[in-house]
Design a protein around this motif. Structure first.
Motif, PDB file in Angstrom:
ATOM      1  N   ALA A  27      66.719  92.831  64.462  1.00 40.83           N
ATOM      2  CA  ALA A  27      65.214  93.294  64.473  1.00 40.83           C
ATOM      3  C   ALA A  27      65.219  94.625  65.458  1.00 40.83           C
ATOM      4  O   ALA A  27      66.296  94.729  66.194  1.00 40.83           O
ATOM      5  N   SER A  86      55.560  85.425  48.642  1.00 45.32           N
ATOM      6  CA  SER A  86      56.876  84.574  49.462  1.00 45.32           C
ATOM      7  C   SER A  86      55.822  83.273  49.608  1.00 45.32           C
ATOM      8  O   SER A  86      54.756  83.113  49.466  1.00 45.32           O
ATOM      9  N   CYS A  91      56.009  86.559  61.670  1.00 43.67           N
ATOM     10  CA  CYS A  91      54.895  87.501  61.054  1.00 43.67           C
ATOM     11  C   CYS A  91      53.706  86.615  60.469  1.00 43.67           C
ATOM     12  O   CYS A  91      53.752  85.432  60.362  1.00 43.67           O
ATOM     13  N   ASP A 128      48.986  87.634  59.846  1.00 49.38           N
ATOM     14  CA  ASP A 128      48.116  88.541  59.782  1.00 49.38           C
ATOM     15  C   ASP A 128      47.116  88.348  60.764  1.00 49.38           C
ATOM     16  O   ASP A 128      45.969  89.047  61.018  1.00 49.38           O
ATOM     17  N   MET A 158      57.763  90.797  63.371  1.00 47.30           N
ATOM     18  CA  MET A 158      58.082  91.336  62.523  1.00 47.30           C
ATOM     19  C   MET A 158      56.679  91.754  61.756  1.00 47.30           C
ATOM     20  O   MET A 158      56.715  92.325  60.339  1.00 47.30           O
ATOM     21  N   GLY A 159      55.746  91.729  62.405  1.00 44.20           N
ATOM     22  CA  GLY A 159      54.377  92.439  61.821  1.00 44.20           C
ATOM     23  C   GLY A 159      53.587  91.547  61.037  1.00 44.20           C
ATOM     24  O   GLY A 159      53.275  90.361  61.159  1.00 44.20           O
ATOM     25  N   SER A 160      53.007  92.134  59.894  1.00 47.37           N
ATOM     26  CA  SER A 160      52.089  91.143  59.064  1.00 47.37           C
ATOM     27  C   SER A 160      52.736  90.303  58.162  1.00 47.37           C
ATOM     28  O   SER A 160      53.862  90.243  58.163  1.00 47.37           O
ATOM     29  N   ALA A 174      52.713  90.230  55.240  1.00 48.68           N
ATOM     30  CA  ALA A 174      53.418  90.867  54.048  1.00 48.68           C
ATOM     31  C   ALA A 174      54.917  90.972  54.363  1.00 48.68           C
ATOM     32  O   ALA A 174      55.788  91.133  53.450  1.00 48.68           O
ATOM     33  N   SER A 175      55.615  90.895  55.603  1.00 49.35           N
ATOM     34  CA  SER A 175      56.952  90.886  55.877  1.00 49.35           C
ATOM     35  C   SER A 175      57.399  89.403  55.754  1.00 49.35           C
ATOM     36  O   SER A 175      58.649  89.521  55.789  1.00 49.35           O
ATOM     37  N   ARG A 225      58.319  87.793  52.975  1.00 49.05           N
ATOM     38  CA  ARG A 225      59.222  87.912  51.938  1.00 49.05           C
ATOM     39  C   ARG A 225      60.668  88.465  52.447  1.00 49.05           C
ATOM     40  O   ARG A 225      61.715  88.024  52.109  1.00 49.05           O
ATOM     41  N   GLU A 226      60.528  89.432  53.210  1.00 49.26           N
ATOM     42  CA  GLU A 226      61.676  90.061  54.002  1.00 49.26           C
ATOM     43  C   GLU A 226      62.376  88.867  54.868  1.00 49.26           C
ATOM     44  O   GLU A 226      63.588  88.892  54.856  1.00 49.26           O
ATOM     45  N   VAL A 227      61.388  88.272  55.905  1.00 50.92           N
ATOM     46  CA  VAL A 227      61.900  87.295  56.757  1.00 50.92           C
ATOM     47  C   VAL A 227      62.666  86.135  55.782  1.00 50.92           C
ATOM     48  O   VAL A 227      63.722  85.513  56.123  1.00 50.92           O
TER      49      VAL A 227
END
Length: 540
Positions: free
Chosen positions: A35, A180, A220, A222, A244-246, A248-249, A251-253
């Motif tokens: 990261a 996700s 992550c 919201d 990793m932010g909101s 919405a991340s 799925r990447e995680v």
């Protein structure tokens, strides 16, 4: 441009316990992907500051006394923060073990608490799901995505609570669903604050404690306050949170555990391509040419001899490809007269893959050493010795000795052992446990200076192997030059370029560029009087 590769990450760890249970999330990886930023330490969240144990958190927490429900562990005091877990699979048990050892009071919700109670630490309370979600403010959802809907009956009790989703999809599910698991859970419980965390940590890591790469936990959400609360829990459990932010991340995680050696694909294909090329080249020279020209059957050489001739070529070329991008980067900086322009994408990716290429070079060199030890064990080698002895008797030669060949072989073997030893040192210092104990100057010296020494030794090893064979007409089979002559091209260019960079006129200019000087720019300065000191501190 420095030649030292990046630090490797730890490999995956096996899942602890038996077969996955009905509510257990899919398999997980032990280490998160790299990261960009780690959050600085945050203040303790209200009502959730865990009481730490006296020992180090990176020590294994699990023991027979902790796992076996024999009453050896005292019940957690009522004032410690209470955490809930929905699910009773292997990961849920390991998570409960870690939380208890970190000073939390744990209540586990299960559909069959009587059967599952004996599998959890005695300090953890195992009860029905309805009772487990009552008092805790943070609840871990340790079950598969398809079981989320079974919790909808608890919507009123879960309202306002923090749900930590620890699940992972399979590769097929990840491609099938556009949403996700964490986002799907948030859609089912809009009144809850959903946080994605711990999906890259395996059950084994939770039990044995964090180690190097698997210490990081991507998070992550919201909801900033919910994320802050989970961040404090992660630190209390001995791990390192990575924001990793909101949501919405998520799925990447969730895709992180699905990746299989993403940084090794290009280096592995490169090594495979080189092996196929040199194997085919050696096959034509050592097997096909004698069969076509003289009618001799040499196909028995394919499994060992041809492989052993191919491996050092691959190892030598791969080692040279580790240091070639550094030479190209330095030449590019000299041409541009600045370090503030990006390298081309192909060169940037090449620089990032040097570590993997170097380790593959060491792997091929080690295999070459093992294959070389096996050469005298072959039956064909024994037959050759017997035939040579008979030939010597028939020609009435009592003493066979070639002083030049003896010295050549002695020097050749010695240089090979030294080169392999240097490569071993480079590979060992790439381990996180070793690299973390070195400062930057020490690590750079080993990976850059000693690595270049290994390349020089490998070049001398190759030259003593070839000796005068490159000038003998009989060595050019099918008009193809000896294999070692092909491998010498790139390493010799690198050694020559390194020598040119040591010239004062070039070295001084390159050092100035790396310290921020620009050609035809506004940044101008003079180097310190001690030029050697400037070189040591100029790696920006």
């Amino acid at each position: 441009m420095e030649d030292s590769p990046l630090h490797p990450q730890s490999g995956p760890a096996p899942r602890a316990g038996g077969a996955p249970r009905e509510e257990e999330p899919p398999g997980r990886a032990t280490a998160s992907a790299a990261a960009d930023l780690l959050l600085p330490p945050l203040g303790a969240a209200a009502g959730l500051k865990a009481t730490r144990t006296s020992g180090k958190m990176d020590k294994p927490l699990i023991s027979h006394h902790l796992v076996d429900s024999d009453g050896s562990l005292a019940e957690a005091p009522s004032e410690v923060p209470k955490v809930g877990i929905l699910g009773s699979g292997d990961f849920a048990r390991s998570l409960a073990t870690r939380l208890v050892g970190s000073g939390f009071s744990v209540v586990v919700g299960s559909r069959n608490p009587k059967r599952m109670a004996g599998l959890f630490p005695s300090a953890a309370q195992v009860t029905l799901q309805e009772e487990a979600v009552g008092s805790p403010e943070v609840i871990f959802v340790a079950m598969f995505r398809e079981h989320y809907s079974t919790l909808c009956g608890l919507s009123d009790q879960l309202a306002g609570k923090i749900l930590v989703d620890v699940s992972n999809p399979t590769e097929q599910e990840h491609l099938q669903h556009h949403q996700s698991n964490a986002e799907y859970l948030a859609s089912l419980f809009p009144t809850c604050a959903v946080v994605k965390a711990f999906n890259v940590i395996s059950a084994w890591t939770l039990q044995s404690g964090p180690r190097d790469g698997n210490r990081q936990v991507p998070i992550c959400s919201d909801q900033p306050e919910a994320k802050r609360t989970v961040l404090e829990m992660v630190r209390a459990m001995g791990f390192t949170p990575v924001d990793m932010g909101s949501l919405a991340s998520a799925r990447e995680v969730e895709a992180m555990p699905l990746r299989l050696f993403p940084g090794w694909k290009v280096p592995a294909l490169l090594a495979l391509g080189l092996f196929i090329f040199f194997y085919a080249y050696n096959f034509v020279r050592d097997v096909l040419e004698p069969y076509v020209q003289e009618g001799k059957n040499k196909f028995y050489k394919l499994p060992v001899f041809v492989v052993n001739t191919t491996l050092p070529c691959v190892a030598y070329v791969l080692l040279s490809l580790v240091y070639l991008p550094g030479v190209l980067a330095a030449a590019l900086q000299l041409r541009r007269g600045t370090k503030y322009q990006r390298f081309p994408d192909w060169l940037d990716h090449w620089l990032q893959h040097r570590k993997q290429i170097g380790l593959l070079s060491f792997f091929c060199a080690a295999l070459h050493a093992l294959y070389s030890l096996c050469l005298p064990l072959r039956r064909s080698h024994r037959y050759d010795l017997v035939n040579l002895a008979i030939k010597q008797v028939l020609t009435n030669k009592s003493h066979l000795w070639n002083e030049e060949e003896v010295w050549r072989m002695e020097i050749y073997l010695s240089l090979g052992v030294l080169a392999l030893g240097m490569l071993s040192l480079l590979a060992v210092t790439s381990l996180p446990s070793i690299a973390n104990s070195l400062n930057w100057r020490e690590f750079s010296f080993v990976q850059s200076t000693l690595g270049f020494v290994a390349l020089v030794l490998s070049t001398l090893h190759t030259l003593t192997y070839g000796w005068t064979r490159a000038f003998e007409e009989s060595r050019y089979k099918f008009f193809l030059p000896p294999t070692f002559t092909l491998t010498l091209l790139v390493p010799c260019v690198i050694i020559l370029a390194k020598g040119l960079f040591l010239l004062p006129c070039i070295s001084r200019r390159l050092t100035k560029i790396r310290r921020g000087w620009e050609k035809d720019g506004s940044v101008r300065f003079t180097l310190p009087v001690d030029h050697a000191l400037a070189q040591k501190t100029s790696h920006v």
